[in-house]
Design an enzyme around this catalytic site. Structure first.
Site, PDB file in Angstrom:
ATOM      1  N   ILE A  92       0.809  -1.219   0.000  1.00 37.26           N
ATOM      2  CA  ILE A  92       0.000   0.000   0.000  1.00 37.26           C
ATOM      3  C   ILE A  92       0.841   1.267   0.000  1.00 37.26           C
ATOM      4  CG2 ILE A  92      -1.972  -1.116   1.093  1.00 37.26           C
ATOM      5  CD1 ILE A  92      -1.054   0.221   3.751  1.00 37.26           C
ATOM      6  N   LYS A  93       2.135   1.147  -0.304  1.00 34.15           N
ATOM      7  CA  LYS A  93       2.973   2.334  -0.319  1.00 34.15           C
ATOM      8  C   LYS A  93       2.735   3.156  -1.593  1.00 34.15           C
ATOM      9  CE  LYS A  93       5.054   1.740   3.622  1.00 34.15           C
ATOM     10  NZ  LYS A  93       4.497   0.473   4.107  1.00 34.15           N
ATOM     11  N   ASN A  94       3.311   4.369  -1.631  1.00 32.76           N
ATOM     12  CA  ASN A  94       3.126   5.253  -2.785  1.00 32.76           C
ATOM     13  C   ASN A  94       3.571   4.594  -4.084  1.00 32.76           C
ATOM     14  OD1 ASN A  94       2.361   7.046  -0.826  1.00 32.76           O
ATOM     15  ND2 ASN A  94       4.084   8.441  -1.083  1.00 32.76           N
ATOM     16  N   LEU A  95       4.598   3.783  -4.001  1.00 35.05           N
ATOM     17  CA  LEU A  95       5.034   2.921  -5.092  1.00 35.05           C
ATOM     18  C   LEU A  95       5.190   1.525  -4.511  1.00 35.05           C
ATOM     19  CD1 LEU A  95       7.653   3.544  -7.829  1.00 35.05           C
ATOM     20  CD2 LEU A  95       7.902   1.518  -6.407  1.00 35.05           C
TER      21      LEU A  95
END
Length: 382
Positions: A187-190
């Site tokens: 669920i990280k930005n990338l």
């Protein structure tokens, strides 16, 4: 409250895929090499180029990155690491993994980040590293104390799990610190599905981290295939990133500009929607420089409001319960008034790239209703 949330408002976080990740993984699988491959090395090069740094070392998770970074900084038994209590437990576990002691420090309640003054007040003769957490994606400027820390042989190891793409001044996070660790979890930005990157200061640290992540072996896979032996030259762990995960990351990186724009736009939409709500304080992530990872508010009656929002399908969360109050870390418990106050009040609102402004409006309306309902009940009891 009887409202049922739309599906996207019911998720606190969600991966964002762009339609090319599956084909990228398929190409790796068809090639027959699934471990650390040239695809991993391509990902490292692309990340270094994106951040404007000389080198980047891919590992299997953000936690593995923190662990190897501390080892590369020669942090170990007898040393202290200054770290905020307001972080995911992985940050603290990495400190314990090298045999060091966490020295918990308070935060600025407006940003949930440490300040340079709080850090310097916590430094002792045993301090070997400072591990600031770039909470929610907000960068921290330690330039005012960097020389003093370096003179005392103290390394800054940035936990930038939330902050890929954010900027510290005109440069990206990762280009301005000593050692910086990113997470590329689901669920990280990338996302790489799972993975992380360490940005080293120079060639020596880069070589150390590469050796550690490959079980202490210094030869590459291609070199090992051409000889009857190989050299194990130090302690190591199986921390390398697979080509499968790197392929996902490469596909994601091609679209990161869209992620930046969308996440900033959604955070600003929350700021507009939350303006004027009684009892609600929005945690500032500085969206002009950050790529926001979380949208958080501080509210009264947090536990009761949390339960009401969950009951009507709103995907709220709590990031994070303070670590200095966790049973596993009780040995290092201390008095951190701001952290403890925030820990009682913090609420994470749904925040991911599938949200719409209509979803945000529904979340904020439900929050407002819950606060009024719980507040009225509290007044009636008193």
């Amino acid at each position: 409250m009887t409202t049922t949330a739309r599906p996207d408002a019911g998720r606190n976080a969600s991966p964002c895929l762009y339609g090319e990740e599956a084909a990228a993984v398929a190409r790796v699988l068809e090639g027959g090499q699934y471990g650390h491959t040239e695809v991993t090395e391509e990902f490292e090069g692309r990340i270094a180029e994106f951040l404007g740094v000389r080198d980047a070392v891919a590992v299997m998770s953000g936690t593995a990155g923190l662990h190897t970074a501390l080892l590369a900084a020669e942090v170990g038994p007898g040393h202290e690491v200054v770290v905020p209590s307001m972080t995911f437990c992985a940050t603290v576990q990495a400190i314990l993994a090298v045999g060091a002691t966490p020295r918990f420090v308070d935060i600025d309640p407006a940003t949930l980040c440490v300040t340079d003054q709080l850090v310097m007040d916590a430094v002792t003769d045993r301090t070997r590293a400072v591990m600031p957490v770039l909470f929610g994606g907000r960068a921290i400027d330690f330039s005012r104390i960097h020389k003093e820390l370096a003179a005392r042989d103290i390394t800054i190891v940035e936990d930038a799990a939330h902050a890929f793409g954010s900027r510290n001044g005109v440069r990206r996070v990762g280009a301005t610190g000593d050692l910086t660790c990113f997470s590329y979890g689901p669920i990280k930005n990338l996302t790489c599905g799972q993975g992380g990157i360490v940005i080293p200061r120079g060639h020596v640290e880069a070589a150390t981290i590469r050796r550690i992540r490959m079980l202490g072996v210094v030869q590459s896979q291609a070199e090992r295939a051409m000889t009857t032996s190989y050299g194990v030259e130090g302690f190591g762990l199986r921390y390398q990133m697979s080509g499968i995960n790197a392929a996902i990351g490469l596909a994601q990186l091609d679209h990161f500009g869209k992620a930046e724009t969308t996440r900033r736009s959604l955070w600003r939409a929350y700021r507009r929607a939350l303006a004027g709500l009684d009892g609600v304080t929005l945690v500032d992530v500085d969206p002009d420089r950050s790529v926001p990872h979380l949208c958080q508010v501080r509210i009264p009656y947090r536990d009761e409001v949390f339960a009401q929002l969950k009951a009507c399908g709103i995907g709220v969360g709590v990031h994070y319960p303070p670590n200095h109050l966790q049973p596993a870390f009780a040995e290092w418990t201390c008095d951190l008034p701001a952290t403890e106050q925030v820990g009682r009040e913090i609420l994470t609102l749904p925040f991911h790239q599938h949200l719409t402004e209509a979803d945000i409006g529904q979340v904020v309306t439900a929050l407002d209703q819950a606060l009024k309902t719980v507040g009225a009940a509290s007044c009636a009891r008193s």
